[in-house]
Structure formats: structure tokens, C-alpha cells
Design a protein around this motif. Sequence first.
Motif, PDB file in Angstrom:
ATOM      1  N   GLN A 111     -30.768  -0.685  -9.731  1.00 45.11           N
ATOM      2  CA  GLN A 111     -31.199  -1.798 -10.581  1.00 45.11           C
ATOM      3  C   GLN A 111     -32.702  -2.080 -10.467  1.00 45.11           C
ATOM      4  O   GLN A 111     -33.225  -2.937 -11.167  1.00 45.11           O
ATOM      5  CB  GLN A 111     -30.433  -3.077 -10.199  1.00 45.11           C
ATOM      6  CG  GLN A 111     -28.951  -3.028 -10.531  1.00 45.11           C
ATOM      7  CD  GLN A 111     -28.245  -4.327 -10.165  1.00 45.11           C
ATOM      8  OE1 GLN A 111     -28.771  -5.154  -9.425  1.00 45.11           O
ATOM      9  NE2 GLN A 111     -27.052  -4.510 -10.688  1.00 45.11           N
ATOM     10  N   ARG A 112     -33.387  -1.353  -9.607  1.00 46.81           N
ATOM     11  CA  ARG A 112     -34.789  -1.681  -9.348  1.00 46.81           C
ATOM     12  C   ARG A 112     -35.709  -1.333 -10.510  1.00 46.81           C
ATOM     13  O   ARG A 112     -36.767  -1.949 -10.671  1.00 46.81           O
ATOM     14  CB  ARG A 112     -35.265  -0.980  -8.074  1.00 46.81           C
ATOM     15  CG  ARG A 112     -34.710  -1.625  -6.821  1.00 46.81           C
ATOM     16  CD  ARG A 112     -35.197  -0.921  -5.575  1.00 46.81           C
ATOM     17  NE  ARG A 112     -34.527  -1.449  -4.397  1.00 46.81           N
ATOM     18  CZ  ARG A 112     -34.472  -0.824  -3.234  1.00 46.81           C
ATOM     19  NH1 ARG A 112     -35.050   0.368  -3.100  1.00 46.81           N
ATOM     20  NH2 ARG A 112     -33.847  -1.368  -2.210  1.00 46.81           N
ATOM     21  N   GLY A 113     -35.360  -0.347 -11.298  1.00 50.23           N
ATOM     22  CA  GLY A 113     -36.205   0.008 -12.435  1.00 50.23           C
ATOM     23  C   GLY A 113     -36.309  -1.149 -13.414  1.00 50.23           C
ATOM     24  O   GLY A 113     -37.410  -1.526 -13.836  1.00 50.23           O
ATOM     25  N   LEU A 161     -43.233  -1.063 -21.664  1.00 51.27           N
ATOM     26  CA  LEU A 161     -42.251  -1.781 -20.855  1.00 51.27           C
ATOM     27  C   LEU A 161     -40.836  -1.489 -21.320  1.00 51.27           C
ATOM     28  O   LEU A 161     -39.941  -1.192 -20.521  1.00 51.27           O
ATOM     29  CB  LEU A 161     -42.519  -3.285 -20.939  1.00 51.27           C
ATOM     30  CG  LEU A 161     -41.425  -4.194 -20.363  1.00 51.27           C
ATOM     31  CD1 LEU A 161     -41.425  -4.124 -18.854  1.00 51.27           C
ATOM     32  CD2 LEU A 161     -41.588  -5.628 -20.833  1.00 51.27           C
ATOM     33  N   LEU A 162     -40.627  -1.553 -22.634  1.00 56.11           N
ATOM     34  CA  LEU A 162     -39.292  -1.312 -23.194  1.00 56.11           C
ATOM     35  C   LEU A 162     -38.828   0.103 -22.886  1.00 56.11           C
ATOM     36  O   LEU A 162     -37.670   0.322 -22.483  1.00 56.11           O
ATOM     37  CB  LEU A 162     -39.334  -1.557 -24.705  1.00 56.11           C
ATOM     38  CG  LEU A 162     -37.988  -1.477 -25.441  1.00 56.11           C
ATOM     39  CD1 LEU A 162     -37.040  -2.551 -24.935  1.00 56.11           C
ATOM     40  CD2 LEU A 162     -38.199  -1.615 -26.942  1.00 56.11           C
ATOM     41  N   LEU A 163     -39.714   1.065 -23.051  1.00 50.92           N
ATOM     42  CA  LEU A 163     -39.349   2.462 -22.798  1.00 50.92           C
ATOM     43  C   LEU A 163     -38.963   2.686 -21.335  1.00 50.92           C
ATOM     44  O   LEU A 163     -37.956   3.341 -21.036  1.00 50.92           O
ATOM     45  CB  LEU A 163     -40.509   3.384 -23.181  1.00 50.92           C
ATOM     46  CG  LEU A 163     -40.844   3.481 -24.676  1.00 50.92           C
ATOM     47  CD1 LEU A 163     -42.102   4.307 -24.891  1.00 50.92           C
ATOM     48  CD2 LEU A 163     -39.671   4.081 -25.451  1.00 50.92           C
ATOM     49  N   ILE A 164     -39.744   2.121 -20.404  1.00 52.52           N
ATOM     50  CA  ILE A 164     -39.454   2.305 -18.982  1.00 52.52           C
ATOM     51  C   ILE A 164     -38.204   1.544 -18.574  1.00 52.52           C
ATOM     52  O   ILE A 164     -37.352   2.044 -17.830  1.00 52.52           O
ATOM     53  CB  ILE A 164     -40.659   1.859 -18.130  1.00 52.52           C
ATOM     54  CG1 ILE A 164     -41.807   2.861 -18.281  1.00 52.52           C
ATOM     55  CG2 ILE A 164     -40.278   1.743 -16.661  1.00 52.52           C
ATOM     56  CD1 ILE A 164     -41.512   4.235 -17.712  1.00 52.52           C
ATOM     57  N   ALA A 165     -38.065   0.298 -19.066  1.00 52.72           N
ATOM     58  CA  ALA A 165     -36.905  -0.517 -18.700  1.00 52.72           C
ATOM     59  C   ALA A 165     -35.607   0.149 -19.129  1.00 52.72           C
ATOM     60  O   ALA A 165     -34.597   0.088 -18.422  1.00 52.72           O
ATOM     61  CB  ALA A 165     -37.022  -1.904 -19.328  1.00 52.72           C
ATOM     62  N   ARG A 223     -31.593   4.862 -15.772  1.00 47.34           N
ATOM     63  CA  ARG A 223     -30.695   5.901 -16.310  1.00 47.34           C
ATOM     64  C   ARG A 223     -31.113   7.286 -15.814  1.00 47.34           C
ATOM     65  O   ARG A 223     -30.253   8.107 -15.446  1.00 47.34           O
ATOM     66  CB  ARG A 223     -30.728   5.865 -17.845  1.00 47.34           C
ATOM     67  CG  ARG A 223     -30.117   4.615 -18.453  1.00 47.34           C
ATOM     68  CD  ARG A 223     -30.153   4.675 -19.978  1.00 47.34           C
ATOM     69  NE  ARG A 223     -29.617   3.466 -20.575  1.00 47.34           N
ATOM     70  CZ  ARG A 223     -29.539   3.249 -21.880  1.00 47.34           C
ATOM     71  NH1 ARG A 223     -29.969   4.189 -22.725  1.00 47.34           N
ATOM     72  NH2 ARG A 223     -29.046   2.127 -22.357  1.00 47.34           N
ATOM     73  N   ILE A 224     -32.410   7.535 -15.844  1.00 54.82           N
ATOM     74  CA  ILE A 224     -32.904   8.836 -15.368  1.00 54.82           C
ATOM     75  C   ILE A 224     -32.587   9.015 -13.889  1.00 54.82           C
ATOM     76  O   ILE A 224     -32.166  10.095 -13.450  1.00 54.82           O
ATOM     77  CB  ILE A 224     -34.420   8.953 -15.625  1.00 54.82           C
ATOM     78  CG1 ILE A 224     -34.682   9.066 -17.129  1.00 54.82           C
ATOM     79  CG2 ILE A 224     -35.011  10.159 -14.894  1.00 54.82           C
ATOM     80  CD1 ILE A 224     -36.146   9.010 -17.509  1.00 54.82           C
ATOM     81  N   LEU A 226     -30.415  12.061 -12.317  1.00 52.29           N
ATOM     82  CA  LEU A 226     -30.999  12.978 -11.331  1.00 52.29           C
ATOM     83  C   LEU A 226     -30.277  12.895  -9.994  1.00 52.29           C
ATOM     84  O   LEU A 226     -30.131  13.900  -9.296  1.00 52.29           O
ATOM     85  CB  LEU A 226     -32.488  12.671 -11.153  1.00 52.29           C
ATOM     86  CG  LEU A 226     -33.389  12.951 -12.357  1.00 52.29           C
ATOM     87  CD1 LEU A 226     -34.833  12.539 -12.070  1.00 52.29           C
ATOM     88  CD2 LEU A 226     -33.338  14.432 -12.742  1.00 52.29           C
ATOM     89  N   THR A 227     -29.808  11.694  -9.633  1.00 55.42           N
ATOM     90  CA  THR A 227     -29.042  11.536  -8.392  1.00 55.42           C
ATOM     91  C   THR A 227     -27.727  12.295  -8.479  1.00 55.42           C
ATOM     92  O   THR A 227     -27.324  12.986  -7.534  1.00 55.42           O
ATOM     93  CB  THR A 227     -28.771  10.047  -8.108  1.00 55.42           C
ATOM     94  OG1 THR A 227     -30.019   9.357  -7.983  1.00 55.42           O
ATOM     95  CG2 THR A 227     -27.983   9.863  -6.827  1.00 55.42           C
TER      96      THR A 227
END
Length: 507
Positions: A182-184, A350-354, A359-360, A364-365
Motif C-alpha cells: 500500500q506504500r505506493g 501523480l495519477l500515473l504513479i498512484a 500493481r507493478i 514483480l513480486t
Amino acid sequence: MPDLEEQAEKTSDPVVSAGSSTTTVAQLYPETDLDKGIVGWDGQLDPANPQNFTQNKKWILLALISSFTFISPLASSMFSPAIGYMAADFHVTNESLLSFSVTIFLLGYTFGPLVLAPLSEIYGRRIIFSFANWFFVVWQLGCALAPNLTSLIIFRLLAGVGGVGCVTLGAGVIADLFPIQQRGMATSIWALGPLIGPVIGPICGGFIGEEIGWRWVFWILLIASGAIAAMIEVFNRETYAPVLIRWKTHQLAKDLQRDDLRSAYDLARGTTTTVPTASHVLRQGLRRPLILLVKSPIVLLLSVYMAVVYGLLYLFFTTITSVFEETYGFSTGLSGLAYLGIGIGFLVGLLLIALSSDRIVKKLTARNHGTFLPEMRLPTMIVFSCLLPISFFWYGWSAKYHVHWIVPILGMMPFGIGMMGLYMPIQTYVIDCYPAYAASANAALTALRSLVGALLPLAGPKLFSSLGLGWGNSLLGFLALAFVPVPIFFNRYGQRIREKYPVNLEG
């Protein structure tokens, strides 16, 4: 020194099963064992643990610190469009001194984190945050009543020292409250203030200075910051787990009349429940961020990269007001609206990163057999770094040839998008790497970028007077272009560098 994954387990984060949002409850948080004299949480789901707060409570606490994180950076640039009126009042003609009266605020951002961050890791986030907020509020009064330029510069420096509290401690609060997945989103909300504030500031400051006078910039900041600080006093809560357990240990020792009880967090760090002396805290305050900058090459490289981008932002700011007043005939108030171009870019970024960061990380995890690595925050930086140079060429040459005013404003947008796409992954990365000392890790980033942001713009007037808008901005564009490969380097070698140079922040 435990490795990064062990440290993360001790401090905050539940395990998230790959490809799922389900949290697997494991022995992640230290529990109370009175037979052994250890005080921790009352079970893994203890509601007193900030990681177990309800979602509503977590987001409210984040909103509180984010509200002041907007006001403080707002003050960094709000005064800028009204500087001419102040110069007339104080009969000052030295352009460097006038610029310094604006950027001096960021020097406070340089020194404040070195003390405030580690103090919050000793005495708790809440009390240090409150102190910093009111320190900021008080010096707005000084700025509003400043009798001369010298006193104004000193008062703005002191206001910056207090104002950086919210910027510094926000990373720590996010680490305290939110698990990795949730940190992103949390960082996106909190990081909005430091980036949007300097853009909104000139828009408001231009009209205020023009209509009711430059001193009212500070009166309005005083009223707004005082109201928000008072609201924070009422609703804010302590979130730093080691401090909460230390308080619990003291209370249990008193109630049970036992002097053998020790905090599980203090035992894990090899310390006692005795609160360190002020001199020890200040030594630690200077050491931790500096240790990170000196002994962690990846933190140093990220800090330098972010400082360069931040310096480019403030160099950008040095020409906007003059360009739209002199070239396009805008009034002082209207020239502030030109900052909307970069502001809209920030919002898009901001919108793109949020929407993409968490999700990324989850994808990747899962691809990495359920093992999370902090470097999973960094791949998007490669794309966003390519946007920065575009704005300098677009804005510089369109303004030089007097193209319609909307063109240079639109030209600022790629920089805004790109900067947000670099700023937030770096912030989240250091939180993930050092969750127990996220505030100190963020202090290293904040101090270096603020130092560059304070000093580099002083070269702006001479740069653009010598090279002009076209080639002056092109020079900055080529500099931004030279740094485009840096995120590729971080993604390819970041994990290797971090693991090769582990940092001990406990001592």
C-alpha cells in the motif's frame, strides 16, 4: 546487522502472498512475554499496533500530515511573485539578494531534517511533528512583521527549519502505518504537497501581492498553517512502534512493580529502555542521514539524482514570472497562473504513479516467487526520466520567439509528469529499504535536494542573461538528457550495490 528483509520483518510488514492481496499473518511483530521480561504487542492483530489500525484511521492520519506537507512547500514559493513589492518597500535592487530571500527557505529544509528525523525516532513522530509545525507557524508572524530584508531572510530560514518537519516525518509515518503493497498509493498522496505546493504558491502569491500587499502572503500563511496545526493537535496520534512499546514498557513496569521489563524493539537494537540524552540524540541526528549518504552508494546516487532534478525545477521557476510579465504582458497575478502547466503535469504524473506503482510491485513480486525487492519500485523511472529534457527545449525556444503564451505553458507539462514519476519511486524505495529509520533515510534525500534547490537558482539570472531563454533552457535540457541513463543504471545494478554495501543505523 540484520539484512534488509529481516529488518523489515522486525519493524512493520506482513507477508503478502504472491498474486493476491491476502495478508498472511506470521510472527512479524514482537509479542509480550512477561516470563522473559519482554514487552511487545498483545498478539499479531493487536489493535494498538499502527500497522493494525483500521484503514479509515490510517488514511486520516496520513491526510493530517499531508495537509501540512502542502502548506509548508507552498510557503517556499508563494512569496516569489510578490518579491518586487518587497524590494520597493525595502529599497533593495540586488537581484541575488532578492532571489536569496526566496530560496533561503530551502536552506532550512537542508538543516531541519538532520535533527527532526532522528528526534522522531527517539521521542515519537507526534511530539516532533507538533513542535515543527508550531515553529513554522511562529516564524510566519516574524516574516509578516519583518522590518528589513536581513530579518526577513533570517525568519524565512527559521520557518524552513520548522516547515520541513512534515516533509521529513511523512516517510516515517508511511512506514509506520502501511504495508509494502500500500506504500505506493500512500506515498503518492503524501508527496503531492512537496511538488504541488511550490506550483500553487506563485499562483496565490501573485494575486495577493498585487491586490493586498506582500506582507499578506505571510499573514495568510500564518492563518492557514495555524488552523491546520491546531487541527493536527486534536486528531493526530503516535505511530512509531518502538516508542509506543517503550511507553507500554514503562507503564507495565510501574503497574507490576517490575524493573526487569524491556521493550522488544530496544532489545532487538541492543539498547535499553532509557531514553537517550539530548546530546546523544543530536549526535545520532547528524550521523544517520550522513551515514546513509557516505556508506550507501545507492542512497547517495539517488539523492544526487533527485537533487539535480529538484535544482532544475527551481531554475525553471526563476524565469516563469519574468517571461510572462515582460514577453506576454501578464500582470503579476496572471503570471502566477503560468505555473499551472507544470502543476497539471504533476497531477498527471501523480495519477500515473498512484495507479501503477503498487500493481507493478505485486506483479514483480509474484514473478520473483513471492519475494519483494525495493528495486521493484524503480523500473518506471526509465520512462519518466525521458520526459524531463523535452520541457526545456519546448518552453525555452517557444518563449524566445514569442509563440502564443499557451505553448510555453503546455511545454512545462512533460517536466511535471517526469519529475513526479522520479520523485515518488525514489521516496518509496528508501521507505522500503529502511522502514525502521524511514524518517532518517528521507532526511538524507531532503537535505541534499533542498541544498541544491536553495543555491542553484541563484545562478539562474546570470545564466539566462548570458545565454538567453533559448540556449539557457537548452543547456538545462542537455543536462537533463545526460541523466536519462541513470535510472537504467539503478534498475540494473541497484540491488547489487545495496547488498554489497549494507548500512548499520542502529549504533
